[in-house]
Design an enzyme around this catalytic site. Sequence first.
Site, PDB file in Angstrom:
ATOM      1  N   HIS A   1     -70.077  89.114 -34.564  1.00 49.57           N
ATOM      2  CA  HIS A   1     -70.890  88.381 -35.538  1.00 49.57           C
ATOM      3  C   HIS A   1     -72.346  88.803 -35.324  1.00 49.57           C
ATOM      4  CE1 HIS A   1     -67.411  86.157 -36.764  1.00 49.57           C
ATOM      5  NE2 HIS A   1     -67.207  85.695 -35.544  1.00 49.57           N
TER       6      HIS A   1
ATOM      7  N   ARG B   1     -70.083  91.904 -26.978  1.00 46.97           N
ATOM      8  CA  ARG B   1     -68.891  91.387 -27.656  1.00 46.97           C
ATOM      9  C   ARG B   1     -68.529  92.400 -28.733  1.00 46.97           C
ATOM     10  NH1 ARG B   1     -67.645  85.562 -30.353  1.00 46.97           N
ATOM     11  NH2 ARG B   1     -69.424  86.040 -31.719  1.00 46.97           N
TER      12      ARG B   1
ATOM     13  N   GLU C   1     -59.551  81.347 -28.344  1.00 48.31           N
ATOM     14  CA  GLU C   1     -60.116  80.631 -29.503  1.00 48.31           C
ATOM     15  C   GLU C   1     -59.095  80.457 -30.617  1.00 48.31           C
ATOM     16  OE1 GLU C   1     -63.554  82.835 -30.951  1.00 48.31           O
ATOM     17  OE2 GLU C   1     -62.553  84.749 -30.746  1.00 48.31           O
TER      18      GLU C   1
ATOM     19  N   ASP D   1     -64.265  78.709 -33.421  1.00 46.71           N
ATOM     20  CA  ASP D   1     -62.940  79.132 -33.879  1.00 46.71           C
ATOM     21  C   ASP D   1     -61.863  78.211 -33.330  1.00 46.71           C
ATOM     22  OD1 ASP D   1     -63.364  81.292 -35.639  1.00 46.71           O
ATOM     23  OD2 ASP D   1     -63.865  82.604 -33.962  1.00 46.71           O
TER      24      ASP D   1
HETATM   25  C1  3PY Z   1     -66.711  80.810 -31.541  1.00 50.37           C
HETATM   26  O1  3PY Z   1     -67.300  79.724 -31.397  1.00 50.37           O
HETATM   27  O2  3PY Z   1     -65.639  80.932 -32.134  1.00 50.37           O
HETATM   28  C2  3PY Z   1     -67.308  82.011 -30.987  1.00 50.37           C
HETATM   29  O3  3PY Z   1     -66.722  83.047 -31.059  1.00 50.37           O
HETATM   30  C3  3PY Z   1     -68.670  81.872 -30.355  1.00 50.37           C
HETATM   31  O4  3PY Z   1     -69.386  83.022 -30.417  1.00 50.37           O
HETATM   32 MG    MG Z   2     -65.085  83.062 -32.362  1.00 50.69          MG
END
Ligand code: 3PY
Ligand code: MG
Length: 250
Positions: free
Chosen positions: A44, A69, A140, A166
Amino acid sequence: MNVPSTDPMFTGDAVGGWLQLPSPAVAEIVGSTGFDSVCVDTQHGLIGDDSVLGMLQALTAAGTRSLVRVPGHGPEAIGRALDRGADGVIVPLVDTAEQAAAAVAACRFPPAGTRSFGPVRPSWLGRDPLAGGRCVVMVETVAAVANLEEILAVEGLDAVFIGPSDLALAYGLPLSAQAPDAPEAAHYGELIEGITARSAAAGVPVGIYCDSPAHARRFRALGCTFTMLAAEQAILRAACSDWLAQTRAV
Ligand code: 3PY
Ligand code: MG
């Protein structure tokens, strides 16, 4: 993992920074404030491939360890981040032990892994060119939580990292559930605590992205061994709004 980690990036309540703006100058500012590591986010945020090298150089100049990342699971992006001198990678949306093992393999050269040789910047820095990069996989999704023991058992995994937004969406919760005072805070907290307890039992560090210092304190109390504070663009925006509000005549 048999021996519990003592990696200073992922244990001892380490606190990391997070970059989403394509700027070595901003990376240098954030890197010089004392974070235990700083992540360059190419999943992101606004950072394109061409900006990554300069940002990693700025973090090195500031004396800060770096993570990238990567945008997905592909070994190409993992290799490119490590070739540019990142100390490790964070791999998003990992659901299974097979995916986690592939990510670890992409960080290590044969025979331990599958990474292709060409670590340009580590050789400039005088590092062992055959040294692997740290591998962190994100938890996540509902599948990752279901498969957590198998993921944690992957040989060579350095840490897991919770994506709190997520994760909330995956469980049908509002994004605001992350806030310490949210109506869903207890339910969301149990979810986080389940992940941190299972990680602790496996001896694997567990981190989480935090929208604010209050979020970080809450998640640390729920068992996270490291936290990464909000992206610099969010902190900049919050600081501008706050300073503007304080400056306007009342
Ligand atoms: C999330 O909160 O899903 C993330 O990937 C944070 O960067
Ligand atoms: Mg995420």
